[in-house]
Scaffold this motif. Structure first.
Motif, PDB file in Angstrom:
ATOM      1  N   SER A  18       0.840  -1.187   0.000  1.00 53.45           N
ATOM      2  CA  SER A  18       0.000   0.000   0.000  1.00 53.45           C
ATOM      3  C   SER A  18       0.880   1.243   0.000  1.00 53.45           C
ATOM      4  O   SER A  18       2.031   1.194   0.458  1.00 53.45           O
ATOM      5  CB  SER A  18      -0.917   0.010   1.230  1.00 53.45           C
ATOM      6  OG  SER A  18      -1.744   1.144   1.242  1.00 53.45           O
ATOM      7  N   THR A  19       0.338   2.354  -0.502  1.00 51.26           N
ATOM      8  CA  THR A  19       1.079   3.614  -0.513  1.00 51.26           C
ATOM      9  C   THR A  19       0.154   4.771  -0.151  1.00 51.26           C
ATOM     10  O   THR A  19      -1.066   4.683  -0.271  1.00 51.26           O
ATOM     11  CB  THR A  19       1.688   3.900  -1.902  1.00 51.26           C
ATOM     12  OG1 THR A  19       0.630   3.993  -2.860  1.00 51.26           O
ATOM     13  CG2 THR A  19       2.679   2.812  -2.299  1.00 51.26           C
ATOM     14  N   GLY A  20       0.771   5.857   0.276  1.00 47.77           N
ATOM     15  CA  GLY A  20       0.059   7.107   0.512  1.00 47.77           C
ATOM     16  C   GLY A  20       0.925   8.247   0.015  1.00 47.77           C
ATOM     17  O   GLY A  20       2.112   8.308   0.342  1.00 47.77           O
ATOM     18  N   VAL A  21       0.350   9.146  -0.788  1.00 46.63           N
ATOM     19  CA  VAL A  21       1.139  10.221  -1.400  1.00 46.63           C
ATOM     20  C   VAL A  21       0.393  11.543  -1.248  1.00 46.63           C
ATOM     21  O   VAL A  21      -0.742  11.684  -1.716  1.00 46.63           O
ATOM     22  CB  VAL A  21       1.406   9.930  -2.892  1.00 46.63           C
ATOM     23  CG1 VAL A  21       2.274  11.034  -3.495  1.00 46.63           C
ATOM     24  CG2 VAL A  21       2.083   8.575  -3.069  1.00 46.63           C
ATOM     25  N   THR A  22       1.031  12.512  -0.594  1.00 49.10           N
ATOM     26  CA  THR A  22       0.424  13.825  -0.397  1.00 49.10           C
ATOM     27  C   THR A  22       1.291  14.898  -1.034  1.00 49.10           C
ATOM     28  O   THR A  22       2.506  14.723  -1.210  1.00 49.10           O
ATOM     29  CB  THR A  22       0.263  14.133   1.098  1.00 49.10           C
ATOM     30  OG1 THR A  22       1.557  14.062   1.745  1.00 49.10           O
ATOM     31  CG2 THR A  22      -0.676  13.144   1.759  1.00 49.10           C
ATOM     32  N   GLY A  23       0.683  16.026  -1.380  1.00 47.19           N
ATOM     33  CA  GLY A  23       1.428  17.099  -2.025  1.00 47.19           C
ATOM     34  C   GLY A  23       0.808  18.453  -1.778  1.00 47.19           C
ATOM     35  O   GLY A  23      -0.243  18.577  -1.138  1.00 47.19           O
ATOM     36  N   GLY A  24       1.455  19.495  -2.317  1.00 50.35           N
ATOM     37  CA  GLY A  24       1.016  20.864  -2.131  1.00 50.35           C
ATOM     38  C   GLY A  24       0.449  21.470  -3.402  1.00 50.35           C
ATOM     39  O   GLY A  24       0.216  20.774  -4.396  1.00 50.35           O
ATOM     40  N   PRO A  25       0.252  22.777  -3.397  1.00 50.31           N
ATOM     41  CA  PRO A  25      -0.394  23.448  -4.536  1.00 50.31           C
ATOM     42  C   PRO A  25       0.427  23.419  -5.814  1.00 50.31           C
ATOM     43  O   PRO A  25      -0.132  23.363  -6.911  1.00 50.31           O
ATOM     44  CB  PRO A  25      -0.585  24.882  -4.031  1.00 50.31           C
ATOM     45  CG  PRO A  25       0.414  25.050  -2.926  1.00 50.31           C
ATOM     46  CD  PRO A  25       0.519  23.709  -2.282  1.00 50.31           C
ATOM     47  N   PHE A  26       1.732  23.469  -5.704  1.00 47.77           N
ATOM     48  CA  PHE A  26       2.578  23.449  -6.900  1.00 47.77           C
ATOM     49  C   PHE A  26       2.534  22.078  -7.561  1.00 47.77           C
ATOM     50  O   PHE A  26       2.530  21.964  -8.784  1.00 47.77           O
ATOM     51  CB  PHE A  26       4.017  23.817  -6.518  1.00 47.77           C
ATOM     52  CG  PHE A  26       4.775  24.496  -7.618  1.00 47.77           C
ATOM     53  CD1 PHE A  26       4.392  25.744  -8.078  1.00 47.77           C
ATOM     54  CD2 PHE A  26       5.882  23.895  -8.187  1.00 47.77           C
ATOM     55  CE1 PHE A  26       5.096  26.387  -9.085  1.00 47.77           C
ATOM     56  CE2 PHE A  26       6.598  24.521  -9.200  1.00 47.77           C
ATOM     57  CZ  PHE A  26       6.203  25.767  -9.653  1.00 47.77           C
TER      58      PHE A  26
END
Length: 340
Positions: A18-26
């Motif tokens: 399993s994976t989890g990937v978060t990011g910002g506005p850019f």
């Protein structure tokens, strides 16, 4: 397990379950936005500092990975994580809330594959059934620490790279407990520290390229493989300058790599019209691209076997102030789509 001088082979081929990937506005405006699980509209994430926002990125990515695998923190034996902030406080503070036995790592931007290699080693040797690995970065927190606060408005040279805002998490598990096809970790090559005497903190790609080349060649020699054995070889964040330098150095060592097969996460993640100078970077660069985009591509059968080589510049504010050169390192991990 030990193969050659500096590599491990994993006979049980631990799987990324399993994976989890978060990011910002850019990142939300970049090439790979669809491969993120969570994207935020601003860099603050409702917090009072960028460092606290960074912690939230990690916690959200871990929560998402657990949720997707229908697991709880008690189902995980160990948590391997690191970032670029002083004393890896975002990772450590996230570990406080996650509540899983914690190994804090620092390999700068190479931390992603350092963590994946160690988590896979522990699972492969039955030291754990499941382990979490995470690498992350936050643009404004890192810029404030290593270069200039974004409010300063300092101009950057074309060789500079854009630190990504994101956290990439993977849960590595025993392959015996995985039903059906999966992406397995088959080997890892631990890099050596390489220092070519470069001192420019705005040219990380050029500084890190020799370390990437050294690890790639060590991997080929230890495992008796060649570029032809992989569908894709991808570096962590060499950017345009470092990628070009690495290709040239590999050619001089007798390894001719097709540019179509030799990619860089820092060039994949953003669009050409985004102001990233020489490309993306940061400890979260290779982790988000691998655990999001590349794994999705492997599951779609575009790639059967890939080699991910995460690179890191091991400088600090103190070493720069003391006019030290920049020691660099790269760690490589091979992954394969395995039918069961």
């Amino acid at each position: 397990m030990l193969t050659g001088k500096q590599s491990w082979t994993f006979n049980k081929k631990p799987g990324i379950i399993s994976t989890g990937v978060t990011g910002g506005p850019f990142e939300a405006k970049g090439n790979l936005a669809e491969d993120f699980d969570i994207l935020h509209e601003d860099l603050w994430l409702g917090e009072k500092s960028y460092e606290k926002a960074h912690r939230i990125l990690i916690e959200e990515a871990v929560d998402k990975a657990l949720e997707k695998a229908d697991l709880k923190p008690d189902d995980i034996q160990f948590y391997f994580a690191g970032d670029l902030i002083n004393q890896i406080t975002p990772s450590s503070f996230a570990a406080r809330s996650i509540g899983v036995p914690f190994f804090g790592l620092f390999g700068a931007c190479s931390t992603s594959m350092e963590g994946l290699a160690l988590a896979s080693y522990v699972v492969n040797t039955q030291g754990a059934k499941r382990a979490i690995t995470c690498a992350s970065s936050h643009n404004s927190a890192v810029e404030k620490q290593f270069r200039y606060p974004t409010e300063y408005g300092g101009q950057k040279p074309p060789t500079a790279q854009w630190t990504i805002t994101g956290a990439g998490v993977a849960i590595v598990g025993d392959s015996d407990e995985i039903d059906g096809a999966y992406v397995g970790v088959t080997s890892a090559t631990v890099g050596k520290v390489i220092d070519m005497g470069l001192k420019d903190p705005f040219n990380m790609g050029g500084a890190m390229a020799p370390a990437a080349v050294d690890t790639i060649i060590a991997h080929f020699k230890d495992l008796e493989t060649s570029p032809d054995d992989y569908d894709l070889i991808v570096t962590g964040d060499l950017g345009r300058i470092g990628q070009s330098t690495a290709l040239d150095l590999l050619s001089k060592k007798g390894y001719e790599l097709d540019e179509a097969k030799f990619k860089d996460c820092g060039l994949l993640i953003y669009k050409d019209d985004q102001p990233i100078q020489a490309g993306g970077s940061g400890a979260g660069c290779s982790s988000t691209v691998l655990y999001g985009h590349l794994l999705n591509q492997m599951k779609k059968r575009k790639y059967k076997k890939i080699l991910v080589v995460a690179t890191g510049a091991l400088l600090s504010q103190l070493s720069f102030q003391q006019k030290e050169s920049i020691p660099c390192i790269a760690h490589a991990v091979s992954l394969e789509y395995i039918e069961k």
